[in-house]
Structure formats: structure tokens, C-alpha cells
Design a protein around this motif. Structure first.
Motif, PDB file in Angstrom:
ATOM      1  N   VAL A  82       0.829  -1.200   0.000  1.00 45.13           N
ATOM      2  CA  VAL A  82       0.000   0.000   0.000  1.00 45.13           C
ATOM      3  C   VAL A  82       0.868   1.256   0.000  1.00 45.13           C
ATOM      4  O   VAL A  82       0.587   2.221  -0.728  1.00 45.13           O
ATOM      5  N   ALA A  83       1.944   1.266   0.788  1.00 45.11           N
ATOM      6  CA  ALA A  83       2.828   2.433   0.857  1.00 45.11           C
ATOM      7  C   ALA A  83       3.464   2.717  -0.503  1.00 45.11           C
ATOM      8  O   ALA A  83       3.546   3.882  -0.941  1.00 45.11           O
ATOM      9  N   LYS A  84       3.890   1.664  -1.186  1.00 41.29           N
ATOM     10  CA  LYS A  84       4.498   1.835  -2.512  1.00 41.29           C
ATOM     11  C   LYS A  84       3.477   2.371  -3.511  1.00 41.29           C
ATOM     12  O   LYS A  84       3.780   3.256  -4.305  1.00 41.29           O
ATOM     13  N   ARG A  85       2.272   1.825  -3.480  1.00 39.44           N
ATOM     14  CA  ARG A  85       1.246   2.265  -4.439  1.00 39.44           C
ATOM     15  C   ARG A  85       0.802   3.689  -4.128  1.00 39.44           C
ATOM     16  O   ARG A  85       0.530   4.477  -5.053  1.00 39.44           O
ATOM     17  N   LEU A  86       0.735   4.035  -2.862  1.00 41.43           N
ATOM     18  CA  LEU A  86       0.356   5.389  -2.462  1.00 41.43           C
ATOM     19  C   LEU A  86       1.358   6.398  -2.994  1.00 41.43           C
ATOM     20  O   LEU A  86       0.984   7.478  -3.476  1.00 41.43           O
ATOM     21  N   SER A  87       2.620   6.048  -2.947  1.00 40.32           N
ATOM     22  CA  SER A  87       3.665   6.939  -3.456  1.00 40.32           C
ATOM     23  C   SER A  87       3.554   7.119  -4.966  1.00 40.32           C
ATOM     24  O   SER A  87       3.712   8.230  -5.486  1.00 40.32           O
ATOM     25  N   SER A  88       3.243   6.033  -5.667  1.00 42.78           N
ATOM     26  CA  SER A  88       3.209   6.101  -7.134  1.00 42.78           C
ATOM     27  C   SER A  88       1.935   6.732  -7.677  1.00 42.78           C
ATOM     28  O   SER A  88       1.919   7.228  -8.800  1.00 42.78           O
ATOM     29  N   VAL A  89       0.834   6.711  -6.888  1.00 41.22           N
ATOM     30  CA  VAL A  89      -0.434   7.233  -7.392  1.00 41.22           C
ATOM     31  C   VAL A  89      -0.549   8.744  -7.211  1.00 41.22           C
ATOM     32  O   VAL A  89      -1.423   9.393  -7.803  1.00 41.22           O
TER      33      VAL A  89
ATOM     34  N   LYS B  12      -9.636  11.140 -11.783  1.00 47.56           N
ATOM     35  CA  LYS B  12     -10.654  10.804 -10.778  1.00 47.56           C
ATOM     36  C   LYS B  12     -10.392   9.471 -10.092  1.00 47.56           C
ATOM     37  O   LYS B  12     -10.537   9.348  -8.869  1.00 47.56           O
ATOM     38  N   GLU B  13     -10.021   8.461 -10.872  1.00 49.31           N
ATOM     39  CA  GLU B  13      -9.772   7.149 -10.277  1.00 49.31           C
ATOM     40  C   GLU B  13      -8.552   7.211  -9.357  1.00 49.31           C
ATOM     41  O   GLU B  13      -8.543   6.601  -8.284  1.00 49.31           O
ATOM     42  N   ALA B  14      -7.523   7.944  -9.784  1.00 45.08           N
ATOM     43  CA  ALA B  14      -6.319   8.077  -8.959  1.00 45.08           C
ATOM     44  C   ALA B  14      -6.627   8.808  -7.659  1.00 45.08           C
ATOM     45  O   ALA B  14      -6.112   8.447  -6.592  1.00 45.08           O
ATOM     46  N   VAL B  15      -7.463   9.831  -7.730  1.00 45.56           N
ATOM     47  CA  VAL B  15      -7.846  10.587  -6.531  1.00 45.56           C
ATOM     48  C   VAL B  15      -8.595   9.674  -5.554  1.00 45.56           C
ATOM     49  O   VAL B  15      -8.337   9.683  -4.341  1.00 45.56           O
ATOM     50  N   ALA B  16      -9.524   8.857  -6.098  1.00 38.30           N
ATOM     51  CA  ALA B  16     -10.301   7.937  -5.254  1.00 38.30           C
ATOM     52  C   ALA B  16      -9.395   6.878  -4.637  1.00 38.30           C
ATOM     53  O   ALA B  16      -9.530   6.544  -3.448  1.00 38.30           O
ATOM     54  N   LEU B  17      -8.447   6.362  -5.433  1.00 38.78           N
ATOM     55  CA  LEU B  17      -7.528   5.343  -4.930  1.00 38.78           C
ATOM     56  C   LEU B  17      -6.612   5.928  -3.860  1.00 38.78           C
ATOM     57  O   LEU B  17      -6.361   5.303  -2.832  1.00 38.78           O
TER      58      LEU B  17
ATOM     59  N   ARG C 209      -6.467   5.860   3.886  1.00 36.89           N
ATOM     60  CA  ARG C 209      -7.204   5.255   4.993  1.00 36.89           C
ATOM     61  C   ARG C 209      -6.676   3.852   5.300  1.00 36.89           C
ATOM     62  O   ARG C 209      -6.636   3.434   6.453  1.00 36.89           O
ATOM     63  N   MET C 210      -6.292   3.135   4.245  1.00 40.96           N
ATOM     64  CA  MET C 210      -5.873   1.747   4.405  1.00 40.96           C
ATOM     65  C   MET C 210      -4.528   1.634   5.128  1.00 40.96           C
ATOM     66  O   MET C 210      -4.346   0.740   5.967  1.00 40.96           O
ATOM     67  N   LEU C 211      -3.583   2.523   4.841  1.00 45.23           N
ATOM     68  CA  LEU C 211      -2.241   2.379   5.411  1.00 45.23           C
ATOM     69  C   LEU C 211      -2.247   2.423   6.946  1.00 45.23           C
ATOM     70  O   LEU C 211      -1.703   1.510   7.586  1.00 45.23           O
TER      71      LEU C 211
ATOM     72  N   GLY D 217      -6.956  -4.378  -7.476  1.00 45.34           N
ATOM     73  CA  GLY D 217      -5.751  -4.338  -8.295  1.00 45.34           C
ATOM     74  C   GLY D 217      -4.462  -4.473  -7.514  1.00 45.34           C
ATOM     75  O   GLY D 217      -3.408  -4.779  -8.087  1.00 45.34           O
ATOM     76  N   LEU D 218      -4.517  -4.265  -6.194  1.00 43.64           N
ATOM     77  CA  LEU D 218      -3.306  -4.368  -5.380  1.00 43.64           C
ATOM     78  C   LEU D 218      -3.040  -5.801  -4.912  1.00 43.64           C
ATOM     79  O   LEU D 218      -1.955  -6.096  -4.414  1.00 43.64           O
ATOM     80  N   HIS D 219      -4.019  -6.677  -5.053  1.00 45.41           N
ATOM     81  CA  HIS D 219      -3.870  -8.089  -4.673  1.00 45.41           C
ATOM     82  C   HIS D 219      -3.356  -8.230  -3.237  1.00 45.41           C
ATOM     83  O   HIS D 219      -2.404  -8.972  -2.961  1.00 45.41           O
ATOM     84  N   LEU D 220      -3.977  -7.496  -2.323  1.00 47.11           N
ATOM     85  CA  LEU D 220      -3.549  -7.550  -0.927  1.00 47.11           C
ATOM     86  C   LEU D 220      -3.846  -8.916  -0.317  1.00 47.11           C
ATOM     87  O   LEU D 220      -4.912  -9.496  -0.535  1.00 47.11           O
ATOM     88  N   LEU D 221      -2.895  -9.410   0.448  1.00 48.69           N
ATOM     89  CA  LEU D 221      -3.030 -10.736   1.047  1.00 48.69           C
ATOM     90  C   LEU D 221      -4.205 -10.797   2.019  1.00 48.69           C
ATOM     91  O   LEU D 221      -4.938 -11.784   2.063  1.00 48.69           O
ATOM     92  N   THR D 222      -4.372  -9.734   2.820  1.00 46.30           N
ATOM     93  CA  THR D 222      -5.402  -9.777   3.860  1.00 46.30           C
ATOM     94  C   THR D 222      -6.755  -9.262   3.379  1.00 46.30           C
ATOM     95  O   THR D 222      -7.654  -9.064   4.197  1.00 46.30           O
ATOM     96  N   MET D 223      -6.902  -9.075   2.065  1.00 46.76           N
ATOM     97  CA  MET D 223      -8.233  -8.866   1.494  1.00 46.76           C
ATOM     98  C   MET D 223      -8.909 -10.203   1.211  1.00 46.76           C
ATOM     99  O   MET D 223     -10.103 -10.271   0.967  1.00 46.76           O
TER     100      MET D 223
END
Length: 366
Positions: A140-147, A156-161, A167-169, A193-199
Motif C-alpha cells: 500500500v505504501a508503494k502504491r500510495l507513493s506512485s499514485v 478521478k480514479e487516482a484521486v479515489a484510490l 485510509r488503508m495504510l 488491483g493491489l492483490h492484498l493478502l489480507t483482502m
């Protein structure tokens, strides 16, 4: 539909014993459209007594059950999220499964060493879940940095993500599983799209041992603590004696019943586990039956008639006209499809019909 359940656990909790007991029940692969199966994957039938009843009623030449895959995932140790032990292999394998079946030991036996030196199922769960959570927090931290760049441009999708990840981090850093975060349907779609293990959905498998000090039998405070955790987190669990199940795996059904009477447990822990995993994945079965075969087909709960038809052939979805449906109970009570029709129990349904567990269906397509 092929969905896989990953069996995870610390060393010496009975994970491999459980997997061996499960894979003894493997089905013939000729009946299923799977690719080559790795030795660490077992494809096992979903226990369902209704199949035999339908097969007898129809005089079927073959009976084919629904199936589910179980994957024996590399053992986990503390520090797996940082690459300790087989951590990287563990995390890679678990990303590929659809559900996590977490084995925790609830028996004391001086002959079976526990990796932490003491039997404490809640501590085991905390170790495993924390490693998965830490891996997700890094993702999540890596994706947050890249988005951030796309979000600044007003996408709009990037803003929502970005908002969701913000909130998720802290949720993950607070030690919570990703799927416990309150999310809208749109956010659920974004996070996929992040394929999180704990989802992934979790099922806890409490492994006991015949003749040992079992926490559940003794109503030990550690068992009560575990039950409180399951209740507070709304978690599903099953109790299995993997050792007994492995001992029984080569016996006939009659011999198994006799031995279960001796062990004082008439239930098949393995069957209960398979059914629980099937349900936890949000799956259900409908049936087709005739002289050639009686078969259980796997679909997602809430599937429409055309979506159910697609489990058999894409034409049943693309060219769907209607479906003739009778419930299992009504068909058995009537004695035949013709009698069910005469009694008004056989219905014709269209594209919007939501298939119910145990429906017996004939599809009509163009």
C-alpha cells in the motif's frame, strides 16, 4: 470454476498432515478442465450426499462432484514479510490463492515441539496475520507513493484510490486485516488491483490431537481466548484432528465409521473443512442429472441463470433462452422430472432468475 485455498501455518502445527489427509480424497483430473497440477496442489471433491440421491433417481452412469483446490504453502516463520526463512516464496504462493486456511495448533504434546516453545493459538495467529499485514502495508505504501502524481493531475480514479490508500495504510499499520476496513463497493473494486493478502477471506483450522491435552476438550483458557477472538472478529473456524484424518484416509467408509466410533467422533473433520472452505469462498452448487451423468456445478452465490449456464458452456450464457428448474427437494419428493412437472414443481425461468443452492437445471439455448 477453479478457486484455490492456501493452507498456511507455523511449523509443527499439523499443516502437512492435514494436507496429506485432504489429498487422499483427490478426484480424477480427466473430468475437470484444469491445467497440470503441481504436486503441492490437491483437487478434492466437495462432500454432498445429494449427488448419490440424484444419480440413483436418474440411473446415471457417472457421478461427478464439485471440487475445490487446496494448496500446501511453504511454512511461515516470524520475519517472513522481510524475507526470513521461505518468506518470499510464502508470500508469492499466497498471492495466487483465493482464500487463506490458517492452521493453528490446539493440543499440547511433549513429543511435538512448538516453534515458540509453548502452545498458544492466539499468539500463532498474531504472528501469521502480522506478517501478512506487514507485507500488505508495504504494498500500500508503494502504491500510495506512485499514485500521487496521477492524483495531482486530477485523474478521478487516482484521486479515489489515493483517498482509499490513505485510509488503508494506518488501518494496516494498526495491525488490522485489510478486509476489515469499511469500504464501499467502488472502493472494493479499486483495491482489487493491489492483490492484498489480507483482502482474502480467512478460515481458521483448529488442529487437535487424539490422546493429547486438547485445549477445547479441557475448556482451557487459551481455547476461550480463541473463541472470543473468533466471535469478536466474526471469523469462521473448524476443528479437525489431522492425525486421525490421515490415519483414516485409506479405509473404506464402513471402516472409517467404526474407527470414528472408537475415537468418539462421528463427524469427518475433513468433510467439514471442505464444506466450510467452499462456503467461505462464496460458492454454491447446482445440479444437472440424467442417464449419462449427475453432476454438481460450482458457481458464485447470487449467480443468474445465464451465469450458471456458463459454468457448463459459454453458449449457455451467450445464447441463453430459458432454464427449466426444480429444487432438489421437490425433484426427490416427486420421484422424477416428469412427476415434478405434473405436480407444478418444474418452473421455467428467464435471464434474471437467481439460482438457488441445490437447483436442478436444464438449459435451453439458441
Amino acid at each position: 470454476m477453479s478457486l484455490a485455498v492456501g493452507i498456511v501455518g507455523l511449523p509443527n502445527v499439523g499443516k502437512s498432515t492435514l494436507f496429506n489427509a485432504l489429498t487422499k480424497k483427490e478426484v480424477l483430473m480427466a473430468n475437470y478442465p484444469f491445467a497440470t497440477i503441481d504436486p503441492s496442489v490437491g483437487v478434492v471433491p466437495v462432500p454432498d450426499n445429494r449427488l448419490a440421491t440424484l444419480s440413483t433417481l436418474s440411473g446415471s452412469a457417472e457421478t461427478i462432484p464439485a471440487v475445490i483446490e487446496f494448496v500446501d504453502i511453504a511454512g511461515l516463520v516470524k520475519g517472513a514479510s522481510a524475507g526470513e526463512g521461505l518468506g518470499n516464496q510464502f508470500l508469492s504462493n499466497i498471492r495466487e490463492v483465493d482464500m487463506i486456511a490458517e492452521v493453528v495448533r490446539i493440543f499440547e504434546d511433549s513429543d511435538v515441539h512448538h516453534v515458540s516453545g509453548a502452545v498458544d493459538p492466539m499468539a500463532d495467529i498474531e504472528v501469521i496475520n502480522l506478517e501478512l499485514i506487514m507485507a500488505d502495508a508495504e504494498t500500500v505504501a508503494k502504491r500510495l507513493s506512485s499514485v500521487e502524481r496521477d492524483a495531482k493531475r486530477g485523474d478521478k480514479e487516482a484521486v479515489a484510490l489515493q483517498s482509499l490508500l490513505q485510509r488503508m495504510l494506518p488501518h494496516l499499520e494498526g495491525g488490522q486485516l485489510a478486509h476489515k476496513l469499511d469500504m464501499t463497493d467502488e472502493e472494493q473494486s479499486l483495491i482489487k488491483g493491489l492483490h492484498l493478502l489480507t483482502m482474502k477471506p480467512f478460515l481458521y483450522i483448529c488442529n487437535r490431537k487424539n490422546g493429547a491435552f486438547n485445549l477445547d476438550e479441557q475448556n482451557d483458557e487459551r481455547w476461550q481466548e480463541l473463541l472470543d477472538f473468533f466471535a469478536e472478529t466474526n471469523s469462521e473456524y473448524v476443528v479437525v484432528d489431522a492425525g486421525v484424518e490421515q490415519e483414516l484416509k485409506d479405509l473404506s467408509d464402513d471402516e472409517k465409521a467404526e474407527f470414528r466410533r472408537e475415537y468418539g467422533n462421528q463427524d469427518s473433520g475433513i468433510d467439514n473443512l471442505i464444506r466450510a472452505a467452499y462456503h467461505r469462498l462464496g460458492l454454491m452448487s447446482f445440479f444437472t442429472t440424467g442417464e449419462k451423468e449427475t453432476r454438481a456445478w460450482t458457481i458464485k452465490q447470487g449467480s443468474t441463470a445465464p451465469e450458471a449456464g456458463a459454468a457448463i458452456h459459454t453458449d449457455f450464457f451467450d445464447k441463453f433462452i430459458r432454464a427449466q428448474i426444480v429444487s432438489f427437494a421437490d425433484l426427490v419428493a416427486s420421484g422424477s422430472r416428469a412427476a415434478a412437472k405434473e405436480a407444478g414443481k418444474l418452473r421455467t425461468e428467464g435471464k434474471d432468475y437467481i439460482v438457488q443452492e441445490g437447483d436442478v437445471i436444464e438449459f435451453l439455448h439458441s
